[in-house]
Structures are given as C-alpha cells and as structure tokens.
Design an enzyme around this catalytic site. Structure first.
Site, PDB file in Angstrom:
ATOM      1  N   LYS A 296       0.817  -1.172   0.038  1.00  0.00           N
ATOM      2  CA  LYS A 296      -0.190  -0.004   0.174  1.00  0.00           C
ATOM      3  C   LYS A 296       0.905   1.139   0.113  1.00  0.00           C
ATOM      4  CE  LYS A 296      -3.985   1.701   2.430  1.00  0.00           C
ATOM      5  NZ  LYS A 296      -4.784   1.724   1.426  1.00  0.00           N
TER       6      LYS A 296
HETATM    7  N1  PPE Z   1      -7.716  -1.471  -2.844  1.00  0.00           N
HETATM    8  C1  PPE Z   1      -7.168  -0.296  -2.861  1.00  0.00           C
HETATM    9  C2  PPE Z   1      -6.603   0.184  -3.996  1.00  0.00           C
HETATM   10  C3  PPE Z   1      -7.125   0.565  -1.727  1.00  0.00           C
HETATM   11  O1  PPE Z   1      -6.694   1.601  -1.545  1.00  0.00           O
HETATM   12  C4  PPE Z   1      -8.033  -0.125  -0.436  1.00  0.00           C
HETATM   13  C5  PPE Z   1      -8.161   0.473   0.546  1.00  0.00           C
HETATM   14  C6  PPE Z   1      -8.482  -1.319  -0.483  1.00  0.00           C
HETATM   15  C7  PPE Z   1      -8.320  -2.097  -1.830  1.00  0.00           C
HETATM   16  C8  PPE Z   1      -9.346  -2.127   0.541  1.00  0.00           C
HETATM   17  O2  PPE Z   1      -8.374  -2.400   1.528  1.00  0.00           O
HETATM   18  P1  PPE Z   1      -8.785  -2.496   2.900  1.00  0.00           P
HETATM   19  O3  PPE Z   1      -9.016  -0.953   3.385  1.00  0.00           O
HETATM   20  O4  PPE Z   1      -7.714  -2.998   3.812  1.00  0.00           O
HETATM   21  O5  PPE Z   1     -10.013  -3.245   3.168  1.00  0.00           O
HETATM   22  N2  PPE Z   1      -8.274   1.930   0.566  1.00  0.00           N
HETATM   23  C9  PPE Z   1      -8.100   2.948   1.754  1.00  0.00           C
HETATM   24  C10 PPE Z   1      -7.852   4.547   1.223  1.00  0.00           C
HETATM   25  C11 PPE Z   1      -9.094   5.178   0.883  1.00  0.00           C
HETATM   26  C12 PPE Z   1      -8.416   6.586   0.688  1.00  0.00           C
HETATM   27  O6  PPE Z   1      -9.081   7.279  -0.218  1.00  0.00           O
HETATM   28  O7  PPE Z   1      -7.310   6.974   1.110  1.00  0.00           O
HETATM   29  C13 PPE Z   1      -9.314   2.771   2.747  1.00  0.00           C
HETATM   30  O8  PPE Z   1     -10.385   2.271   2.391  1.00  0.00           O
HETATM   31  O9  PPE Z   1      -9.091   3.215   3.913  1.00  0.00           O
END
Ligand code: PPE
Length: 306
Positions: free
Chosen positions: A158
């Site tokens: 990430k």
């Molecule tokens: N894919 C991506 C590309 C992504 O950024 C997130 C989280 C996810 C999947 C889901 O991951 P998880 O949160 O572990 O379930 N995106 C974060 C960022 C949002 C932002 O605008 O900054 C979030 O959901 O916190």
C-alpha cells in the site's frame, strides 16, 4: 471530512496538527516514496474500538519490506501510536492514517540515503462513497485506465505512488458522473476499484479476484471471507472477465473507508434488482455488527481505546 485539529504522532512525539510538517525537498514529495494504512475506529458500547489494528500494522510492515524501508519503530510502538492518537484527540469514531515515508536528505531516485519518517494522524470521516451509495448502491463504470502489471508496481504494497494510478481512475469516474470505477488488470480481468476491492455474486456463489489480479489484499476483503465462511456461504477467488460484472446478481465493494458498499449500476447497466442485494445486505449487516461490537468478537479484531 474535517481536518485540522488536535495532535499528530510524528516520529515518536505528539505534536500539534499545524506543526507536523516536512521539507519540500523531502524524497517523498518528488518520488512518491511512502507507504501508508487507513484504519477505522468505531464507537461501541464499551467505548471507541479500532477495527483490525494488528492486521493493518502487519500490512504496513509488509509494504515497508517490499520497499526496503527500515521502520525505526517496533510494530508495538506503531500500534500504541495509533491508540494514543485516538485517545489524546478524544475521538469516538475516526479514520486513522499511519504513514511512513522517505524524508529529507538527498534528492535523486536512489532513496536509500534518506531518513525514514513516520506519522499517525486521525480525523472524522463519513461514508466514503456517500450515505446513499452505502444504502442503495453506487453507480460505477469500468475505467479506461488499467491497474499496473504485476512486474511494474507491487499492488500488495500500500504505497503512496500506487495512488497516482488510483487518482487517474477516480478523476475519470467523477468527471464522467460516476461514484467510482472498476479497473481491469493488464490481462483484461477485473482487478479492483480505485480504493476498494470488488466482489460479485452469481447463483449464490461469491467471487472475488485473486491477489494475482493486481489488487491490494484488503483487510475488509479478508473480513468478508470470514463473515461469509461463518454464514456458510461459498466464496471463491478466481479471475473475473469484465462481462461477468454486467450479468452478476449482485456486486459490492469493500474497503476500510467504503466498508461494504453495494453497486447498483455498472456502465449504466442495472445490476440484479438495482438495489442492495440480499447477500450483500446480509454481509453488510454482519460487518456493521462486528465493527460496532454488537456481535461476539471471536477473532479479537477490536482494540478498545480506554
Ligand atoms: N484496494 C485499494 C486500491 C485500496 O486503496 C483499498 C483501501 C482497498 C483495496 C481495501 O483495503 P482495506 O481497507 O484493507 O479493506 N483504500 C483505503 C484508502 C482510501 C483513501 O481514499 O485514502 C481505505 O479504504 O482506507
């Protein structure tokens, strides 16, 4: 979202919001050399509780490993910093943002001579795709952009730089009148959204793309696996061709920020009934019960802030 208040944990110290600053020549500003997390804290009957804090900190350290960053704090220290930021700012509910980045020292692509700086901030953040989308479903399109090929940007990290791709996707979606976009991987299979993982449901079976489809291994995605398993629902990870989206009975997105958000339209094609589907509703309800501490926390996913 409301920013600009309280304290931020910055390299081991709690500083005032306006004092958490870096130099414009910091490596991260020029080359996107950061990794981060997004974590939610919810108000429960027993006070504020951070959801899956340990899993998020583990992923932060995994992202650091991929990018050869030595975080100058232990996982426990980072974990405590997150708790401390919620506590000192007296939040009941908030979004917590730990970030690790290459700081000020030497410019040039080679990042290795720069210090590693760390921070944790928190703020109040409502429904990511809007309250209406959370209840009735989001209207999305398939992006003209692709996710990075597996041997270009490691999707499992990430990393700040990955979000340039996400920004292109999000801007195109918003400018075209959609809430969000679904993105294909380099092979043309469904990958994920700009900041969410995707699930589709067909004939009672839940499908989601595998980690090989250039996705972030979402922690909400993993939570949905557990919830589905506990409810005896069948869930499978395999490559999903684009057209499966249109003929799915239900589609939903998951993420810490987006939680479990149903999708009602894709490229203006109505998905299923065009409302939040039955299976999605069950999973969403169970997700909300879990994060709010309303069902037994059998996996120890809640860290109470005392
Ligand atoms: N894919 C991506 C590309 C992504 O950024 C997130 C989280 C996810 C999947 C889901 O991951 P998880 O949160 O572990 O379930 N995106 C974060 C960022 C949002 C932002 O605008 O900054 C979030 O959901 O916190």
């Amino acid at each position: 979202m409301s920013l600009n208040k309280g304290k931020i944990w910055f390299d081991g110290k709690l500083v005032d919001w306006q004092d958490a600053k870096i130099h414009v020549l910091s490596h991260v500003v020029h080359y996107g050399s950061s990794i981060f997390e997004g974590i939610r804290c919810y108000n429960t009957e027993k006070g504020p509780a951070i959801f899956r804090l340990e899993a998020h900190i583990d992923r932060l350290y995994d992202s650091a490993k991929i990018y050869r960053m030595d975080i100058p704090f232990t996982k426990e220290e980072f974990l405590n910093a997150c708790v401390e930021v919620v506590k000192i700012n007296k939040f009941k509910e908030c979004y917590i943002r730990p970030v690790v980045f290459r700081g000020y020292g030497e410019l040039g692509v080679n990042p290795l001579k720069n210090p590693i700086n760390c921070a944790v901030a928190a703020w109040e953040w409502g429904a990511y795709l809007g309250k209406e989308a959370l209840e009735k479903g989001a209207s999305v399109h398939v992006s003209s952009w692709r996710r990075p090929a597996p041997d270009t940007f490691p999707a499992l990290a990430k990393a700040g730089g990955n979000y340039l791709n996400s920004q292109l996707i999000k801007m195109e979606a918003i400018n075209s009148g959609y809430d969000e976009a679904i993105v294909l991987d380099v092979y043309g299979y469904v990958s994920e959204a700009s900041g969410e993982n995707i699930f589709i449901i067909k004939n009672g079976v839940i499908f989601t793309p595998p980690t090989g489809s250039s996705i972030l291994a979402g922690i909400t995605r993993h939570t949905v696996f557990s919830i589905a398993r506990d409810m005896d629902m069948r869930i499978e990870q395999h490559s999903i061709p684009r057209e499966s989206l249109y003929i799915a009975d239900e589609v939903f997105l998951t993420g810490t920020a987006a939680e479990v958000t149903p999708v009602s339209k894709i490229d203006k094609i109505i998905i299923g009934t065009g409302k939040c589907g039955e299976v999605t509703k069950k999973l969403q309800t169970q997700y909300f019960n879990l994060i709010k501490g309303k069902t037994k926390d059998k996996y120890n996913w809640l860290t109470y802030v005392k």
